[in-house]
Design a protein around this motif. Structure first.
Motif, PDB file in Angstrom:
ATOM      1  N   MET A   1       0.842  -1.181   0.000  1.00 33.67           N
ATOM      2  CA  MET A   1       0.000   0.000   0.000  1.00 33.67           C
ATOM      3  C   MET A   1       0.880   1.233   0.000  1.00 33.67           C
ATOM      4  O   MET A   1       1.941   1.258   0.598  1.00 33.67           O
ATOM      5  CB  MET A   1      -0.895  -0.019   1.248  1.00 33.67           C
ATOM      6  N   ALA A   2       0.426   2.266  -0.671  1.00 38.60           N
ATOM      7  CA  ALA A   2       1.104   3.555  -0.599  1.00 38.60           C
ATOM      8  C   ALA A   2       0.994   4.061   0.828  1.00 38.60           C
ATOM      9  O   ALA A   2       0.275   3.495   1.651  1.00 38.60           O
ATOM     10  CB  ALA A   2       0.440   4.532  -1.567  1.00 38.60           C
ATOM     11  N   HIS A   3       1.675   5.138   1.118  1.00 39.03           N
ATOM     12  CA  HIS A   3       1.611   5.673   2.477  1.00 39.03           C
ATOM     13  C   HIS A   3       0.179   5.956   2.908  1.00 39.03           C
ATOM     14  O   HIS A   3      -0.169   5.780   4.056  1.00 39.03           O
ATOM     15  CB  HIS A   3       2.450   6.947   2.607  1.00 39.03           C
ATOM     16  N   LYS A   4      -0.643   6.399   1.953  1.00 33.49           N
ATOM     17  CA  LYS A   4      -2.033   6.711   2.273  1.00 33.49           C
ATOM     18  C   LYS A   4      -2.925   6.299   1.117  1.00 33.49           C
ATOM     19  O   LYS A   4      -2.556   6.427  -0.044  1.00 33.49           O
ATOM     20  CB  LYS A   4      -2.229   8.210   2.472  1.00 33.49           C
ATOM     21  N   THR A   5      -4.114   5.856   1.470  1.00 31.74           N
ATOM     22  CA  THR A   5      -5.146   5.586   0.484  1.00 31.74           C
ATOM     23  C   THR A   5      -6.393   6.314   0.946  1.00 31.74           C
ATOM     24  O   THR A   5      -6.794   6.182   2.102  1.00 31.74           O
ATOM     25  CB  THR A   5      -5.430   4.074   0.378  1.00 31.74           C
ATOM     26  N   VAL A   6      -6.992   7.083   0.067  1.00 35.19           N
ATOM     27  CA  VAL A   6      -8.198   7.833   0.397  1.00 35.19           C
ATOM     28  C   VAL A   6      -9.376   7.150  -0.290  1.00 35.19           C
ATOM     29  O   VAL A   6      -9.335   6.885  -1.494  1.00 35.19           O
ATOM     30  CB  VAL A   6      -8.091   9.306  -0.059  1.00 35.19           C
ATOM     31  N   ILE A   7     -10.397   6.858   0.500  1.00 37.36           N
ATOM     32  CA  ILE A   7     -11.595   6.246  -0.058  1.00 37.36           C
ATOM     33  C   ILE A   7     -12.818   7.043   0.395  1.00 37.36           C
ATOM     34  O   ILE A   7     -12.859   7.546   1.503  1.00 37.36           O
ATOM     35  CB  ILE A   7     -11.733   4.761   0.358  1.00 37.36           C
ATOM     36  N   PRO A   8     -13.805   7.181  -0.482  1.00 30.63           N
ATOM     37  CA  PRO A   8     -15.052   7.831  -0.064  1.00 30.63           C
ATOM     38  C   PRO A   8     -15.918   6.819   0.676  1.00 30.63           C
ATOM     39  O   PRO A   8     -15.975   5.644   0.312  1.00 30.63           O
ATOM     40  CB  PRO A   8     -15.691   8.236  -1.390  1.00 30.63           C
ATOM     41  N   PHE A   9     -16.558   7.268   1.733  1.00 31.75           N
ATOM     42  CA  PHE A   9     -17.464   6.414   2.492  1.00 31.75           C
ATOM     43  C   PHE A   9     -18.506   7.318   3.126  1.00 31.75           C
ATOM     44  O   PHE A   9     -18.177   8.173   3.947  1.00 31.75           O
ATOM     45  CB  PHE A   9     -16.688   5.627   3.565  1.00 31.75           C
ATOM     46  N   GLN A  10     -19.743   7.166   2.716  1.00 28.80           N
ATOM     47  CA  GLN A  10     -20.852   7.948   3.262  1.00 28.80           C
ATOM     48  C   GLN A  10     -20.549   9.452   3.268  1.00 28.80           C
ATOM     49  O   GLN A  10     -20.695  10.136   4.277  1.00 28.80           O
ATOM     50  CB  GLN A  10     -21.202   7.463   4.657  1.00 28.80           C
TER      51      GLN A  10
END
Length: 134
Positions: A1-10
């Protein structure tokens, strides 16, 4: 995984990071799921940025509850904070924490949003995102 992963949730940004030390000012307002332990040093990172909430690993809780001691510190700033059982998610793995983590500890700010023991991280996030404070 990259340092951070951004995901949309609600309609909220959820930022997955294996270490809370990756946190920076660009994460302001996010709900952060980390793979870090929930100790005091981790809480200090989380206090440096205004967060919607934060998730840690309880790291087996340990002596004097060192693995979750930071949850109380985050309560002083009103930040909902959760720890997941080290038996439910790999320490240092935010993706696994998001997918498999089960709540083993939480602070009063999280409790006020309806978080309780044994919820999944996604169920706890849903509680924190609600506008219903109890």
């Amino acid at each position: 995984m990259a340092h951070k992963t951004v995901i949309p949730f609600q309609n909220t940004l959820v930022v997955l990071m294996d270490s809370i030390s990756y946190l920076n000012e660009h994460d302001q307002g996010a709900f952060v799921v980390s793979g870090s332990h929930g100790g005091i040093s981790s809480a200090r990172y989380a206090l440096a940025v205004s967060l919607r909430g934060v998730v840690f690993n309880d790291a087996g809780i340990g002596k004097d509850q060192a693995g979750i001691a930071g949850l109380e510190l985050l309560d002083t700033a009103g930040v909902p904070a959760i720890a997941v059982a080290h038996t439910s998610a790999r320490i240092g793995d935010a993706v696994d924490t998001w997918a498999s983590g089960m709540v083993s500890a939480f602070n009063q700010a999280a409790a006020a949003r309806g978080v309780r023991m044994h919820l999944s991280v996604q169920e706890a996030a849903t509680c924190i995102f609600s506008d219903n404070v109890r």
